[in-house]
Write a protein that holds these residues in place. Structure first.
Motif, mmCIF file in Angstrom:
data_model
loop_
_atom_site.group_PDB
_atom_site.id
_atom_site.type_symbol
_atom_site.label_atom_id
_atom_site.label_comp_id
_atom_site.label_asym_id
_atom_site.label_seq_id
_atom_site.Cartn_x
_atom_site.Cartn_y
_atom_site.Cartn_z
ATOM 1 N N SER A 46 -1.907 -0.038 -6.875
ATOM 2 C CA SER A 46 -1.238 0.111 -5.561
ATOM 3 C C SER A 46 -1.451 1.343 -4.721
ATOM 4 O O SER A 46 -1.523 1.091 -3.342
ATOM 5 N N PHE A 47 -1.974 2.429 -5.366
ATOM 6 C CA PHE A 47 -2.138 3.460 -4.444
ATOM 7 C C PHE A 47 -3.668 3.352 -4.001
ATOM 8 O O PHE A 47 -3.733 3.864 -2.584
ATOM 9 N N ALA A 48 -4.454 2.482 -4.439
ATOM 10 C CA ALA A 48 -5.818 2.224 -3.924
ATOM 11 C C ALA A 48 -5.574 1.576 -2.822
ATOM 12 O O ALA A 48 -6.301 1.655 -1.817
ATOM 13 N N GLN A 49 -4.844 0.363 -2.776
ATOM 14 C CA GLN A 49 -4.571 -0.269 -1.681
ATOM 15 C C GLN A 49 -3.927 0.617 -0.403
ATOM 16 O O GLN A 49 -4.513 0.346 0.815
ATOM 17 N N ALA A 50 -3.192 1.356 -0.655
ATOM 18 C CA ALA A 50 -2.593 2.479 0.424
ATOM 19 C C ALA A 50 -3.949 3.128 1.006
ATOM 20 O O ALA A 50 -3.855 3.331 2.266
ATOM 21 N N VAL A 51 -4.522 3.866 0.103
ATOM 22 C CA VAL A 51 -5.723 4.574 0.596
ATOM 23 C C VAL A 51 -6.635 3.816 1.236
ATOM 24 O O VAL A 51 -7.004 4.005 2.471
ATOM 25 N N HIS A 52 -6.899 2.574 0.874
ATOM 26 C CA HIS A 52 -7.909 1.541 1.696
ATOM 27 C C HIS A 52 -7.252 1.421 3.092
ATOM 28 O O HIS A 52 -8.066 1.152 4.189
#
Length: 206
Positions: free
Chosen positions: A168-174
């Motif tokens: 979920s955090f990777a999605q926000a970062v990307h």
């Protein structure tokens, strides 16, 4: 006025490459165009993206060369041939040698999924979550000889909420990467970025 040309180096999916290409098509990349994709994995999905967009690709297999310097000399010749103004690393999974770093010093940038100097290197998202920080984010920086140590151009912070997973955090970062990187490239295309030592300033549009 000549076109501001960028070369994007990528090794994987190419989501940031896609975002830059879409920004260029929409006229929101400061007048820049992607002149070349450089990819060390000819079967990577980013290569298909470039083909669909009609963007020239320089593909190579590092194992075919005796050294990193050998294939980088070949890349530099291609960049010079196309009169590339800015080299943009977007998920390029190889360390650069001085062959490229010295030739394009001040014209070579990377995006990293943390607020540097925190969590450099691989798996920055996992590092941040394991450490338990409440704030991480995205950094665009100049590339120098070190690992994510070049002068910082721009950063955007992202709060890490309770129960956040790496996915979920990777999605926000990307999502933030796809917004920030085209904006920063547009600054370069407009001649707004100034570098003195480690200090980077972005001039206001007149």
């Amino acid at each position: 006025m000549s076109t501001y040309r960028i070369a994007v180096f990528a090794s994987g999916e190419g989501s940031n490459f896609q975002a830059l290409a879409e920004a260029a098509s929409a006229g929101s990349l400061g007048g820049a165009e992607i002149a070349l994709l450089v990819c060390d994995k000819p079967s990577a999905p980013v290569v298909q993206r470039a083909e669909q967009l009609g963007i020239t690709a320089h593909l190579f297999n590092p194992k075919d060369y005796e050294s990193r310097e050998a294939y980088e000399h070949e890349i530099v010749l291609r960049l010079e041939e196309l009169q590339v103004n800015l080299v943009v690393l977007a998920g390029y999974m190889r360390l650069l040698t001085p062959v490229i770093v010295h030739q394009y010093r001040g014209r070579l940038i990377n995006i990293h999924p943390s607020l540097l100097p925190a969590f450099p290197g691989k798996d920055a998202i996992g590092q941040a979550l394991e450490y338990g920080v409440k704030l991480s984010g995205v950094t665009v920086h100049f590339v120098d000889e070190g690992m994510d140590t070049g002068p910082i151009i721009a950063q955007k912070a992202i709060h890490i909420v309770s129960g956040e997973t790496a996915e979920s955090f990777a999605q926000a970062v990307h999502g933030v990467e796809r917004e920030l990187y085209p904006e920063v490239v547009s600054w370069f295309a407009q001649g707004l970025v100034q570098l003195e030592g480690r200090q980077v300033t972005v001039a206001r549009k007149s």
